[in-house]
Design a protein around this motif. Structure first.
Motif, PDB file in Angstrom:
ATOM      1  N   SER A 166       9.123   2.087  -1.164  1.00 29.03           N
ATOM      2  CA  SER A 166       8.282   3.041  -0.202  1.00 29.03           C
ATOM      3  C   SER A 166       9.488   3.717   0.522  1.00 29.03           C
ATOM      4  CB  SER A 166       7.152   2.401   0.832  1.00 29.03           C
ATOM      5  OG  SER A 166       6.384   2.128  -0.180  1.00 29.03           O
ATOM      6  N   ALA A 167      10.354   2.946   1.215  1.00 27.25           N
ATOM      7  CA  ALA A 167      11.567   3.412   2.036  1.00 27.25           C
ATOM      8  C   ALA A 167      12.529   4.492   1.228  1.00 27.25           C
ATOM      9  CB  ALA A 167      12.402   2.112   2.714  1.00 27.25           C
ATOM     10  N   PRO A 188       2.083   8.304  -0.657  1.00 27.55           N
ATOM     11  CA  PRO A 188       2.096   7.069   0.173  1.00 27.55           C
ATOM     12  C   PRO A 188       1.839   5.725  -0.550  1.00 27.55           C
ATOM     13  CG  PRO A 188       1.165   8.712   1.486  1.00 27.55           C
ATOM     14  CD  PRO A 188       1.051   9.576   0.000  1.00 27.55           C
ATOM     15  N   SER A 189       2.589   4.740  -0.337  1.00 29.97           N
ATOM     16  CA  SER A 189       2.235   3.616  -1.009  1.00 29.97           C
ATOM     17  C   SER A 189       3.098   2.465  -0.061  1.00 29.97           C
ATOM     18  CB  SER A 189       2.937   3.434  -2.472  1.00 29.97           C
ATOM     19  OG  SER A 189       4.264   3.512  -2.536  1.00 29.97           O
ATOM     20  N   GLY A 190       2.819   1.019  -0.581  1.00 29.20           N
ATOM     21  CA  GLY A 190       3.527  -0.146   0.014  1.00 29.20           C
ATOM     22  C   GLY A 190       2.573  -0.131   1.221  1.00 29.20           C
ATOM     23  N   PRO A 191       3.136  -0.994   2.154  1.00 23.33           N
ATOM     24  CA  PRO A 191       2.567  -1.479   3.655  1.00 23.33           C
ATOM     25  C   PRO A 191       1.924  -0.205   4.241  1.00 23.33           C
ATOM     26  CG  PRO A 191       4.718  -2.601   3.277  1.00 23.33           C
ATOM     27  CD  PRO A 191       4.714  -1.347   2.388  1.00 23.33           C
ATOM     28  N   GLY A 198       4.400   8.081   5.222  1.00 23.98           N
ATOM     29  CA  GLY A 198       4.186   9.052   4.034  1.00 23.98           C
ATOM     30  C   GLY A 198       3.629  10.176   4.227  1.00 23.98           C
ATOM     31  N   TYR A 199       2.195   9.984   4.905  1.00 25.61           N
ATOM     32  CA  TYR A 199       1.141  10.621   5.130  1.00 25.61           C
ATOM     33  C   TYR A 199       1.766  12.035   6.210  1.00 25.61           C
ATOM     34  CZ  TYR A 199      -2.302   8.431   2.582  1.00 25.61           C
ATOM     35  OH  TYR A 199      -3.214   7.931   1.424  1.00 25.61           O
ATOM     36  N   ALA A 200       2.457  11.324   7.238  1.00 27.35           N
ATOM     37  CA  ALA A 200       2.884  12.128   8.309  1.00 27.35           C
ATOM     38  C   ALA A 200       3.760  12.874   7.893  1.00 27.35           C
ATOM     39  CB  ALA A 200       3.551  11.261   9.580  1.00 27.35           C
TER      40      ALA A 200
END
Length: 464
Positions: A166-167, A188-191, A198-200
């Motif tokens: 994700s990073a 958006p994925s991961g924790p 991601g959404y932001a």
């Protein structure tokens, strides 16, 4: 734990990579928006000065624009201004707007020349407006960075691979945005924390796109505002003496004078081409938003017609053109952007002023029926010899770029309508822009093209 620290450090670096450029980008956007608002205020007053408005008209424009200061070069600075006399004189001799730093903000000095007179319009932009919402954005970006790092440390043992992936996605997207690709979005994925980032990020990217679109629309609107003074300037230039220097018995002074007239006409033609190019570039950038015709894209056609005719009537009175407006009393909503409708009407009216002699009457009428709204512009000029050719992009029988009717055509097509040309009852050209009615379901538009012109137009129509 070591892996947690490594992941936390990696995540922090990734956050800085995209949050810092975004933060500076948002800061620059706030500053550019404040300067763009000041430019719009300046354009309102400049339009009144170029149109030859009297003292009351200029005072009304100044008040409507937010009280910019109008200076006269060579005289003492006007009350309320922050520029010195030397700065005003220096700005008056320049061809472009200058920006100067003063205590508490910046000032824009915009030179205006018309009818042999010169003015300098001063607009003050305070520091608060230049940096509006900047601190909030930085706190928001800082909060997102802290959330990203904290989340990666807490769940690294279980979601190390997902957090790293994700990073990496965020870093790649941030770098793409930093390179100017504002269409990049991430899944958006991961924790949960990284997914929220991601959404932001996607919301911020959407916000940047919206800001760029607004700026382009402002540029296009300012470009269309230039059409009216440019038309008046062209008409004044055409009224000058011939610029032919091939006659043998001309004196040297007469040859120099005619060469000066030729340079003026060439400069006006070049400026007209630049304005057309600027309009096309900015309109192409926002074509998708206009074509969507969402609720935000609705506008009142009657209000737009009244507003633009208030502007054009001043020039019509100066040229002794009889004119009238019909059917613009009631609210008529249409699913097109206000700036697009105003630009199309300005383009058609600009053609009337440009290609018909002074004193030629014209008429603007609005009507609605069967789910369609017809915006008609008639004149008493010589008409259009080849309507089909005139509607093709880049075609003109008058020596211009041929983009005026194309602007109107693209505006109507965004709502499913069309543009048609015919012979007006007044004897000249009749341009009907057919637009979908936002409050009714459109029926077959072919019959309404005649209704838009009225009975007189049908009896008098012939090949134009």
């Amino acid at each position: 734990m070591r892996l947690a620290y490594i992941t936390a450090a990696t995540t922090a670096v990734a956050a800085l990579v995209f949050l810092v450029p975004l933060g500076w980008g948002l800061r620059s956007d706030h500053r550019e928006k404040a300067l763009s608002d000041a430019a719009l205020q300046t354009a309102t007053v400049a339009g009144a000065l170029v149109a030859g408005a009297g003292d009351k008209g200029v005072a009304a424009a100044v008040e409507a624009a937010g009280d910019p200061v109008v200076h006269t070069p060579g005289l003492a600075p006007s009350a309320g201004g922050r520029a010195s006399a030397a700065e005003i004189d220096r700005a008056a001799t320049g061809a472009e707007t200058s920006t100067l730093d003063v205590a508490g903000g910046v000032i824009r000095l915009h030179p205006v020349t018309a009818n042999g007179k010169s003015w300098v319009i001063e607009t003050f932009v305070p520091d608060a407006a230049l940096g509006e919402n900047t601190a909030r954005d930085w706190w928001l970006l800082l909060g997102l960075a802290v959330l990203l790092v904290g989340g990666s440390v807490i769940v690294v043992d279980r979601l190390a691979r997902g957090a790293v992936d994700s990073a990496n996605n965020l870093v790649e997207a941030a770098l793409a945005v930093g390179d100017g690709d504002l269409g990049v979005r991430i899944h958006p994925s991961g924790p949960r924390e990284l997914a929220e980032v991601g959404y932001a990020f996607n919301r911020m990217a959407d916000r940047l796109v919206t800001s760029r679109t607004d700026e382009r629309e402002l540029v296009a609107d300012l470009s269309h505002r230039l059409r009216t003074p440019l038309t008046a300037l062209r008409l004044d230039a055409e009224a000058l003496d011939p610029d032919d220097t091939q006659i043998i018995d001309l004196t040297a002074e007469e040859v120099d004078r005619r060469r000066g007239i030729r340079r003026i006409r060439q400069a006006i033609a070049s400026l007209d081409d630049e304005v057309n190019q600027l309009i096309n570039t900015t309109r192409q950038a926002v074509a998708a938003q206009v074509a969507a015709a969402s609720e935000e894209g609705l506008c009142d056609a009657s209000e737009v017609v009244r507003e633009r005719m208030t502007f054009w009537s001043a020039l019509a009175d100066d040229q002794n053109r009889q004119h009238r407006v019909l059917g613009a009393q009631m609210r008529i909503p249409v699913p097109v952007a206000r700036a697009e409708l105003a630009a199309a009407l300005d383009a058609v009216l600009g053609n009337v002023f440009r290609y018909t002699p002074q004193g030629t009457a014209f008429e603007v009428a609005l009507s609605r029926r069967d789910g369609w709204v017809a915006l008609r512009v008639d004149d008493a000029g010589q008409g259009i010899p080849d309507p089909e050719k005139a509607l093709r992009r880049g075609q003109s029988q008058q020596g211009s770029t041929g983009l005026g009717l194309d602007i109107a055509r693209r505006m109507t097509q965004s709502s499913g309508g069309s543009v048609s040309l015919d012979r007006a009852a007044m004897g000249g050209a009749s341009v009907v822009m057919l637009i979908a009615d936002a409050e009714a379901t459109p029926k077959t538009p072919s019959r309404f093209g005649l209704v838009g012109r009225g009975p007189r137009g049908r009896r008098g129509q012939r090949g134009s």
